[in-house]
Write an enzyme that holds these catalytic residues in place. Structure first.
Site, PDB file in Angstrom:
ATOM      1  N   HIS A   3       0.836  -1.205   0.000  1.00  0.00           N
ATOM      2  CA  HIS A   3       0.000   0.000   0.000  1.00  0.00           C
ATOM      3  C   HIS A   3       0.870   1.255   0.000  1.00  0.00           C
ATOM      4  O   HIS A   3       1.753   1.399   0.838  1.00  0.00           O
ATOM      5  CB  HIS A   3      -0.914   0.003   1.230  1.00  0.00           C
ATOM      6  CG  HIS A   3      -2.114  -0.888   1.079  1.00  0.00           C
ATOM      7  ND1 HIS A   3      -3.233  -0.758   1.863  1.00  0.00           N
ATOM      8  CD2 HIS A   3      -2.359  -1.914   0.225  1.00  0.00           C
ATOM      9  CE1 HIS A   3      -4.133  -1.667   1.497  1.00  0.00           C
ATOM     10  NE2 HIS A   3      -3.616  -2.384   0.500  1.00  0.00           N
ATOM     11  N   LYS A  37       1.205  -0.326  15.155  1.00  0.00           N
ATOM     12  CA  LYS A  37       2.599  -0.393  15.605  1.00  0.00           C
ATOM     13  C   LYS A  37       2.939  -1.617  16.440  1.00  0.00           C
ATOM     14  O   LYS A  37       4.121  -1.941  16.616  1.00  0.00           O
ATOM     15  CB  LYS A  37       2.925   0.868  16.425  1.00  0.00           C
ATOM     16  CG  LYS A  37       2.960   2.136  15.596  1.00  0.00           C
ATOM     17  CD  LYS A  37       4.088   2.125  14.583  1.00  0.00           C
ATOM     18  CE  LYS A  37       3.833   3.084  13.433  1.00  0.00           C
ATOM     19  NZ  LYS A  37       4.188   2.497  12.155  1.00  0.00           N
ATOM     20  N   TYR A  61       3.954   6.429  10.143  1.00  0.00           N
ATOM     21  CA  TYR A  61       3.133   5.271   9.779  1.00  0.00           C
ATOM     22  C   TYR A  61       3.973   4.204   9.061  1.00  0.00           C
ATOM     23  O   TYR A  61       3.823   3.011   9.319  1.00  0.00           O
ATOM     24  CB  TYR A  61       1.962   5.703   8.894  1.00  0.00           C
ATOM     25  CG  TYR A  61       0.865   4.653   8.788  1.00  0.00           C
ATOM     26  CD1 TYR A  61       0.841   3.736   7.735  1.00  0.00           C
ATOM     27  CD2 TYR A  61      -0.135   4.551   9.765  1.00  0.00           C
ATOM     28  CE1 TYR A  61      -0.145   2.770   7.642  1.00  0.00           C
ATOM     29  CE2 TYR A  61      -1.137   3.587   9.671  1.00  0.00           C
ATOM     30  CZ  TYR A  61      -1.129   2.703   8.604  1.00  0.00           C
ATOM     31  OH  TYR A  61      -2.107   1.727   8.519  1.00  0.00           O
TER      32      TYR A  61
HETATM   33  P1  FAS Z   1       2.026 -12.224  21.685  1.00  0.00           P
HETATM   34  O1  FAS Z   1       1.074 -11.874  22.793  1.00  0.00           O
HETATM   35  O2  FAS Z   1       1.544 -12.265  20.278  1.00  0.00           O
HETATM   36  O3  FAS Z   1       2.664 -13.674  21.964  1.00  0.00           O
HETATM   37  C1  FAS Z   1       3.033 -14.062  23.279  1.00  0.00           C
HETATM   38  C2  FAS Z   1       2.985 -15.574  23.348  1.00  0.00           C
HETATM   39  O4  FAS Z   1       3.428 -15.976  24.647  1.00  0.00           O
HETATM   40  C3  FAS Z   1       1.576 -16.115  23.164  1.00  0.00           C
HETATM   41  O5  FAS Z   1       1.563 -17.153  22.201  1.00  0.00           O
HETATM   42  C4  FAS Z   1       1.206 -16.638  24.546  1.00  0.00           C
HETATM   43  O6  FAS Z   1       0.370 -17.788  24.501  1.00  0.00           O
HETATM   44  C5  FAS Z   1       2.565 -16.981  25.127  1.00  0.00           C
HETATM   45  N1  FAS Z   1       2.597 -16.969  26.594  1.00  0.00           N
HETATM   46  C6  FAS Z   1       1.949 -16.126  27.421  1.00  0.00           C
HETATM   47  N2  FAS Z   1       2.220 -16.444  28.713  1.00  0.00           N
HETATM   48  C7  FAS Z   1       3.059 -17.522  28.674  1.00  0.00           C
HETATM   49  C8  FAS Z   1       3.680 -18.316  29.663  1.00  0.00           C
HETATM   50  N3  FAS Z   1       3.488 -18.082  30.965  1.00  0.00           N
HETATM   51  N4  FAS Z   1       4.480 -19.344  29.272  1.00  0.00           N
HETATM   52  C9  FAS Z   1       4.680 -19.592  27.958  1.00  0.00           C
HETATM   53  N5  FAS Z   1       4.107 -18.888  26.953  1.00  0.00           N
HETATM   54  C10 FAS Z   1       3.304 -17.860  27.332  1.00  0.00           C
HETATM   55  N6  FAS Z   1      -1.027  -4.945  16.688  1.00  0.00           N
HETATM   56  C11 FAS Z   1      -1.126  -4.263  15.525  1.00  0.00           C
HETATM   57  O7  FAS Z   1      -0.118  -3.780  15.018  1.00  0.00           O
HETATM   58  N7  FAS Z   1      -2.369  -4.110  14.926  1.00  0.00           N
HETATM   59  C12 FAS Z   1      -3.511  -4.673  15.458  1.00  0.00           C
HETATM   60  O8  FAS Z   1      -4.594  -4.532  14.914  1.00  0.00           O
HETATM   61  C13 FAS Z   1      -3.432  -5.408  16.657  1.00  0.00           C
HETATM   62  N8  FAS Z   1      -4.555  -5.992  17.204  1.00  0.00           N
HETATM   63  C14 FAS Z   1      -4.438  -6.685  18.391  1.00  0.00           C
HETATM   64  C15 FAS Z   1      -5.557  -7.295  19.011  1.00  0.00           C
HETATM   65  C16 FAS Z   1      -5.433  -7.980  20.230  1.00  0.00           C
HETATM   66  C17 FAS Z   1      -6.647  -8.625  20.875  1.00  0.00           C
HETATM   67  C18 FAS Z   1      -4.174  -8.062  20.865  1.00  0.00           C
HETATM   68  C19 FAS Z   1      -4.016  -8.766  22.205  1.00  0.00           C
HETATM   69  C20 FAS Z   1      -3.063  -7.466  20.272  1.00  0.00           C
HETATM   70  C21 FAS Z   1      -3.188  -6.777  19.030  1.00  0.00           C
HETATM   71  N9  FAS Z   1      -2.075  -6.191  18.394  1.00  0.00           N
HETATM   72  C22 FAS Z   1      -2.167  -5.500  17.236  1.00  0.00           C
HETATM   73  C23 FAS Z   1      -0.791  -6.276  18.969  1.00  0.00           C
HETATM   74  C24 FAS Z   1      -0.238  -7.635  18.618  1.00  0.00           C
HETATM   75  O9  FAS Z   1      -0.223  -7.787  17.234  1.00  0.00           O
HETATM   76  C25 FAS Z   1       1.095  -7.720  19.282  1.00  0.00           C
HETATM   77  O10 FAS Z   1       1.860  -6.556  19.072  1.00  0.00           O
HETATM   78  C26 FAS Z   1       1.880  -8.933  18.832  1.00  0.00           C
HETATM   79  O11 FAS Z   1       1.078 -10.062  19.017  1.00  0.00           O
HETATM   80  C27 FAS Z   1       3.159  -8.965  19.671  1.00  0.00           C
HETATM   81  O12 FAS Z   1       3.710 -10.207  19.528  1.00  0.00           O
HETATM   82  P2  FAS Z   1       4.420 -10.924  20.769  1.00  0.00           P
HETATM   83  O13 FAS Z   1       5.318  -9.953  21.454  1.00  0.00           O
HETATM   84  O14 FAS Z   1       4.986 -12.177  20.213  1.00  0.00           O
HETATM   85  O15 FAS Z   1       3.268 -11.224  21.825  1.00  0.00           O
HETATM   86  C1  PHB Z   2      -5.811  -4.655  10.898  1.00  0.00           C
HETATM   87  O1  PHB Z   2      -6.101  -5.518  11.763  1.00  0.00           O
HETATM   88  O2  PHB Z   2      -5.911  -4.871   9.667  1.00  0.00           O
HETATM   89  C2  PHB Z   2      -5.330  -3.299  11.373  1.00  0.00           C
HETATM   90  C3  PHB Z   2      -5.442  -2.981  12.708  1.00  0.00           C
HETATM   91  C4  PHB Z   2      -4.988  -1.742  13.148  1.00  0.00           C
HETATM   92  C5  PHB Z   2      -4.455  -0.848  12.228  1.00  0.00           C
HETATM   93  C6  PHB Z   2      -4.351  -1.179  10.886  1.00  0.00           C
HETATM   94  C7  PHB Z   2      -4.801  -2.422  10.451  1.00  0.00           C
HETATM   95  O3  PHB Z   2      -4.026   0.370  12.659  1.00  0.00           O
END
Ligand code: FAS
Ligand code: PHB
Length: 390
Positions: free
Chosen positions: A72, A297, A385
């Protein structure tokens, strides 16, 4: 069991770190609380910065990304029906973002890890971290009722906001900064064509809405909801009706409705834990920081943390130098705080805050008008961005 680097968490942070270390011949084991299928089932981020794409290329897992990802060149901000396109490519000297779901990134990293033969222990219970302030850290866990221990040189806490790593630190070891927003995002995934070919971040007096996508046949939508809302009270029809009310007319008309594949409410918070290192334990990704998803982010910050941490660990083993590890926390935090600012700013600009006074509502409108009429204002949005330099 013994390994050089024990990684807690098999999300994007842990898997990306494991892949980069394995490619350098550094032995590592990932311990994950959930099953691989459960990790893949979580619908999260969708937009990758150019720096993260480069990281995935370095990790040799970018083949599907380049085949299926959507590059994009811009996105739109809309305010009370008026739309302004942020020309990312034109304003940043050619930088772009790639739309490619976090689920796919995780899938690609899992497949690469299986191919390289590195060990991931899924469904590990009672994971606990020990002696990371000394020379011989170790991790204990229970698997199928049997207790295990992993001796290691370093522990990478990649276990997300609710993980065990940050909670294992002694009281007072980290300083926490937090802001919790008075609303959440209700997200819906459906196999319908996107309403627009680029992302549209829309602000209206009814609240925020976002039109995103996973492909040209799968759309991802969000609407701001109060924290009291329950996802079971939102039928697909009610969601799409509310989404349309918040979008500019031309975008609203282009929305195709369809049965939801996934629907969930995520709370929004800004959070940072400082420092990100304690002895031989390093925190990375959501374990150390959270951003509201408004700036896309979260996942991208996890990638830059892993860029710095993997470099430091590789230098330790290859060059017998700890300069990278010693600098990790400060280097990562310098970039994290700038992304926290941008995510907080985008959230403050675009959402309806119940407690906002009429003056503050006018400030939101003036901010949008400034960006929409100032190339310098738009450039500031664009450079954040696409992602600030690593
Ligand atoms: P994660 O949370 O992805 O991974 C951590 C891992 O550790 C998980 O698999 C978990 O099961 C495991 N874990 C936890 N406790 C443990 C333990 N005690 N022992 C062993 N393993 C354990 N970011 C965006 O940029 N855009 C979005 O739209 C967006 N939407 C999101 C929606 C939700 C509901 C959430 C929670 C996050 C969202 N995020 C978004 C942020 C998300 O993408 C995170 O930045 C990304 O998953 C970060 O990755 P990790 O640091 O690997 O953490
Ligand atoms: C997406 O889930 O596609 C997403 C979420 C947050 C953003 C942009 C894209 O800011």
């Amino acid at each position: 069991m013994r390994t050089q680097v024990a990684i807690v968490g098999a999300g994007p942070s842990g898997l990306l770190l494991g892949q980069l270390l394995s490619l350098q011949g550094i032995d590592n084991v990932i311990i994950e609380r959930k099953s691989g299928d459960y990790v893949l089932s979580r619908i999260r981020a969708g937009v990758l910065e150019q720096g993260m794409v480069a990281m995935l290329e370095d990790a040799r897992v970018a083949q599907r990304l380049h085949r299926d990802g959507l590059v994009h060149d811009g996105f739109s901000l809309a305010f009370d029906g008026r739309r302004h396109r942020i020309d990312l490519k034109g304003l940043t000297g050619g930088k772009t973002v790639t739309v490619y779901g976090q689920t796919e990134v995780t899938h690609d990293l899992m497949a690469a890890r299986a191919a390289i033969g590195a060990t991931t222990i899924y469904e590990a219970d009672d994971v606990a971290l020990h002696d990371f302030d000394g020379q011989s850290p170790r991790i204990t866990f229970v698997k199928d009722g049997v207790s295990h221990a992993i001796e290691c040189d370093f522990i990478a806490g990649c276990d997300g906001f609710h993980g065990v790593s940050r909670r294992s630190l002694p009281d007072g070891a980290v300083r926490e900064f937090e802001r919790i927003y008075p609303f959440g995002w209700l997200g819906l995934l459906a196999d319908v064509p996107p309403a627009a070919h680029e992302l549209v971040y829309a602000s209206s007096d009814r609240g925020f809405a976002l039109c995103s996508m996973r492909s040209m046949t799968r759309s991802r939508y969000y609407v701001q909801v109060s924290l009291e809302e329950k996802v079971e009270d939102w039928s697909d029809q009610r969601f799409f009706d509310e989404l349309r009310r918040r979008l500019p007319a031309d975008v609203a008309e282009a929305v195709t409705t369809g049965a939801s594949i996934e629907k969930s409410i995520a709370p929004l918070r800004s959070f940072v834990a400082e420092p990100m290192r304690f002895g031989r334990l390093f925190l990375a990704g959501d374990a150390a920081h959270i951003v509201p998803p408004t700036g896309a982010k979260g996942l991208n910050l996890a990638a830059s943390d892993i860029h710095y941490l993997s470099q430091g660990l590789i230098e330790h083993y290859r060059d017998k130098s700890d300069a990278g590890l010693d600098a990790y926390s400060n280097r990562a935090l310098a970039r994290i705080w700038k992304a926290e600012r941008f995510s907080w700013w985008m959230t403050s600009l675009l959402h309806h805050f119940p407690a906002n006074t009429p003056f503050e509502q006018r400030m939101q409108r003036a901010e949008f008008d400034y960006i929409a009429t100032s190339p310098i204002g738009s450039t500031g949005v664009a450079e954040n961005y696409v992602g600030l330099p690593y």
